[in-house]
Design an enzyme around this catalytic site. Structure first.
Site, PDB file in Angstrom:
ATOM      1  N   GLY A   1       0.819  -1.206   0.000  1.00 44.02           N
ATOM      2  CA  GLY A   1       0.000   0.000   0.000  1.00 44.02           C
ATOM      3  C   GLY A   1       0.851   1.253   0.000  1.00 44.02           C
ATOM      4  N   SER A   2       0.388   2.262   0.750  1.00 38.51           N
ATOM      5  CA  SER A   2       0.882   3.627   0.565  1.00 38.51           C
ATOM      6  C   SER A   2       2.351   3.851   0.893  1.00 38.51           C
ATOM      7  CB  SER A   2       0.050   4.581   1.402  1.00 38.51           C
ATOM      8  OG  SER A   2      -1.302   4.382   1.104  1.00 38.51           O
ATOM      9  N   THR A   3       3.022   2.916   1.604  1.00 41.29           N
ATOM     10  CA  THR A   3       4.447   3.145   1.822  1.00 41.29           C
ATOM     11  C   THR A   3       5.170   3.279   0.486  1.00 41.29           C
ATOM     12  OG1 THR A   3       4.594   0.770   2.145  1.00 41.29           O
ATOM     13  CG2 THR A   3       4.773   2.106   4.091  1.00 41.29           C
TER      14      THR A   3
ATOM     15  N   LYS B   1       4.299   4.998  -1.914  1.00 40.53           N
ATOM     16  CA  LYS B   1       4.255   6.382  -2.423  1.00 40.53           C
ATOM     17  C   LYS B   1       5.591   7.087  -2.179  1.00 40.53           C
ATOM     18  CE  LYS B   1      -0.683   6.639  -2.025  1.00 40.53           C
ATOM     19  NZ  LYS B   1      -1.760   6.679  -1.045  1.00 40.53           N
TER      20      LYS B   1
END
Lengths: 564, 142
Positions: free
Chosen positions: A277-279, A281
């Protein structure tokens, strides 16, 4: 040798006497020489290697020790050692009443089935194990029984004093002392050679105190949020040495058969690969900043969800407006991140991921090192989902190691569990510039100061990080209720010394989190609890500054009305 | 001639006795070496057991349980950690006063302080007393 013969007799008496005397002296000297030679040999025998061979044959089983070298942590704390133990065996041909003997033995020995024992004792072979690696009390009890044909053998037992704390790193051995998992397996031969050559213990980069703190904080979070599992890594940001590596649930390596479920053997930190997921980004930001795709004040349209083929990319906390880079990162906007990577192009993104070592199985000591799952085709759709951490599954180890490179000034190292890794194996290389690295630091601090990672803010230690909440993929879609939440952090963020990665597998929200199970509520608080505990142990001084200098600039770029 | 035989015989006796003694001594020493080597091996094994026991008894988990039960120690708060430069009572601040002989009583009556405080006070002369700055909170100092 000359002898006196008949030829010598007709010589004058005076000469004869002289001649005989000289011959006798000659003979005496000869004998003297021979005896001297013998005495030299005797002394030689007394001092030579034969003596030690002789004494070795006489000394007992203590000489067996150790078969494998000890394993210690960076402070010399014992993690694995060989101890002498006793095993009980029998010569069935000499055991007279096998049934009776089996009953008696089963009474004093725990965990032995009398029926099985009787079968073994009534066999026609001349050797059978009764029980291996018994306690001194059991040995004494069996000795008291006085059954003929029973013998005691010295054996070596591997002891793991730290128990489950090191289960997934050190691993364990078979009953015959062959490495079956973890470092015991990876360094099976090396450990034997070290013991044989008396080279001392295998020294790991781990610090048991940090390992314990991580173990405890993860365990507490796992119970609090009723999670199925948890993993955590603490890594030296400058060398990629692993200071702590924990995977829960775990097992006791002293009794490896005791684990009730297979999932206890799974190393979630280095073996399990997850959509993070967002890690991810963080990687997209670093990519954009490093390759000049976007600068901090560039804004992207996050007004509406993106429709691409059969996917819809939407935000968890939609701001429904244009967002600049810091805002995209702190609000963890999927739409914004997808638009950035669309500008960068899939080729550049794939190369960047490759450079960071996210697409290949990392070169790591543990046999339990997972191979990432990467998209087969790297088209626009995949590129967009990868930009915010979907459609690609990597291990926590890979995340920790690549984030270490992004924050430490841009140098990627080989992750290692050893304190003194072989210098030839060093593959360290510059992956991003120092300027980009500083920007990544500032962005990660912003997340903790103003964004989704506020629960990770440990006062005094200047934590920077990024949350990652991913829905688990199920057959044909994603399960909204089964999450993998993670938080990757570095501290102190203005000069990162350690990277911390924590992950919870399927945490459930509770009252304290208002029902939320996202990473900001479940994973980030672990870091807040952990960092103040481990920083003094690791010699990290509290920061005098309360922010990253560049983060202050970023804060000014945030649109004021949404600042909370 | 007679003497030579006698001397030779005596030499033989002495030499054989010498060899016997030597051999005997060597055997004794070999025994001793074997015993010592055995003892060393046994001691090494015992040391390993003790080391293992020490590791078991000093497991972080156990230490923490004991600490929670018997000690009132808490993790160090960042505010409890200060660098040496921040210390108020450094030599230059004291202007050598720290090394001056301690005065049991202040010279003027008005300057007398309660004994409990006086223990912690900087030796001072008259009104030029340095203020005490609390540097560490309670429980700090490790």
């Amino acid at each position: 040798m000359r002898t006196i013969t008949a030829q010598d007799t007709p010589i004058a008496p005076g000469r004869t006497l002289r001649s005989v005397r000289s011959r006798i002296i000659f003979t005496v000297m000869l004998f003297g020489l021979a005896f001297a030679g013998l005495s030299v040999r005797v002394v030689d025998l007394g001092l030579s290697a034969e003596a030690s061979a002789w004494s070795a044959a006489r000394s007992g089983a203590a000489d067996m020790l150790p078969a494998r070298a000890d394993i210690v942590d960076r402070n010399g704390t014992l993690l694995a050692t060989d101890l002498k133990t006793i095993s009980i065996s029998a010569n069935p041909q000499k055991v007279q009443h096998s049934g009776e003997a089996a009953q008696q033995l089963a009474q004093v020995l725990g965990g032995v089935d009398p029926a099985v024992l009787e079968h073994r004792l009534s066999s026609t072979s001349s050797f059978a194990w009764i029980k291996r690696k018994v306690t001194p009390e059991e040995q004494h009890a069996v000795n008291q029984l006085g059954i003929p044909g029973i013998t005691f053998r010295d054996e070596i037992q591997r002891l793991y004093p730290q128990g489950s704390l090191t289960a997934h790193v050190v691993g364990y051995n078979s009953i015959d002392n062959e490495g079956l998992s973890g470092l015991e397996r990876a360094f099976d031969e090396e450990l034997r050679d070290r013991a044989a050559d008396n080279e001392g213990p295998l020294r790991l980069a781990l610090d048991m105190r940090v390992q314990h703190a991580m173990h405890e904080e993860l365990g507490a979070a796992m119970r609090q949020f009723n999670a199925a599992g948890a993993a955590g890594i603490v890594m030296d940001a400058r060398t990629s040495q692993v200071v702590a590596l924990v995977s829960l649930p775990d097992f006791d390596p002293n009794d490896p058969g005791s684990a009730a479920a297979d999932r206890q053997y799974m190393n979630r930190a280095s073996q399990g690969v997850y959509e993070m997921g967002s890690t991810f980004k963080t990687y997209t930001m670093a990519l954009a900043l490093e390759h000049g795709v976007a600068s901090m004040d560039d804004a992207y349209d996050a007004t509406h969800p993106i429709q691409i083929s059969r996917f819809t990319i939407r935000d968890d906390h939609p701001k429904a407006r244009w967002l600049n880079l810091p805002e995209i990162f702190m609000y963890s906007s999927n739409i914004g991140t997808a638009r950035i990577v669309a500008d960068a192009g899939n080729g550049l993104q794939k190369d960047f991921m490759q450079t960071l070592g996210l697409l290949n199985r990392p070169d790591f000591e543990l046999p339990e090192t997972g191979t990432p799952m990467v998209p087969e085709n790297w088209r626009n759709v995949q590129s967009m989902t990868v930009s915010y951490g979907y459609g690609i599954a990597v291990s926590g180890l890979q995340v920790a190691n690549s984030i270490a490179a992004l924050v430490n000034g841009g140098t990627l190292h080989r992750p290692t569990l050893l304190l003194n890794p072989d210098a030839r194996d060093d593959i360290s290389r510059q992956v991003i510039s120092a300027e980009t690295s500083e920007q990544v630091q500032a962005l990660m601090r912003l997340v903790v100061e103003k964004g989704t990672g506020r629960n990770a803010d440990a006062p005094g230690y200047l934590v920077g990080g990024k949350t990652g909440t991913a829905e688990k993929s199920t057959y044909g879609g994603y399960n909204r209720d089964a999450l993998v939440t993670s938080f990757v952090a570095a501290f102190p963020i203005d000069d990162p010394q350690y990277v911390v990665f924590v992950m919870l597998d399927e945490p459930k929200g509770n009252e304290s989190t208002y029902g939320f199970a996202g990473a900001g509520w479940t994973a980030a608080p672990i870091v807040r609890g952990l960092v103040p505990r481990i920083a003094p142990l690791l010699g990290v001084a509290p920061s005098k500054d309360d922010s990253h200098p560049m983060t202050r600039e970023l804060v000014r770029m945030i649109t004021p009305e949404v600042r909370s | 001639m007679k003497h030579i035989s006698l001397i030779t015989f005596l030499i033989l006796l002495v030499v054989s006795y010498g060899f016997y003694q030597l051999q005997y001594e060597v055997e004794l020493r070999q025994d001793r070496v074997a015993k010592l080597e055995n003892q060393i091996a046994q001691d090494k094994a015992d040391i390993k057991v003790l080391e293992a026991e020490w590791a078991l008894l000093s497991r972080p988990k156990r230490l923490q349980q004991l600490s929670d039960r018997f000690l009132e120690l808490a993790p160090i708060d960042p505010s409890q950690i200060r660098s040496v430069d921040e210390l108020a009572m450094r030599e230059e601040h004291l202007e050598g006063a720290a090394f001056a002989p301690r005065q049991e009583k202040a010279p003027t009556g008005e300057d007398e302080t309660p004994p409990a405080l006086a223990v912690a006070e900087v030796p001072s002369v008259g009104a030029e007393r340095l203020p005490l700055v609390p540097v560490f909170n309670r429980g700090a100092g490790q």
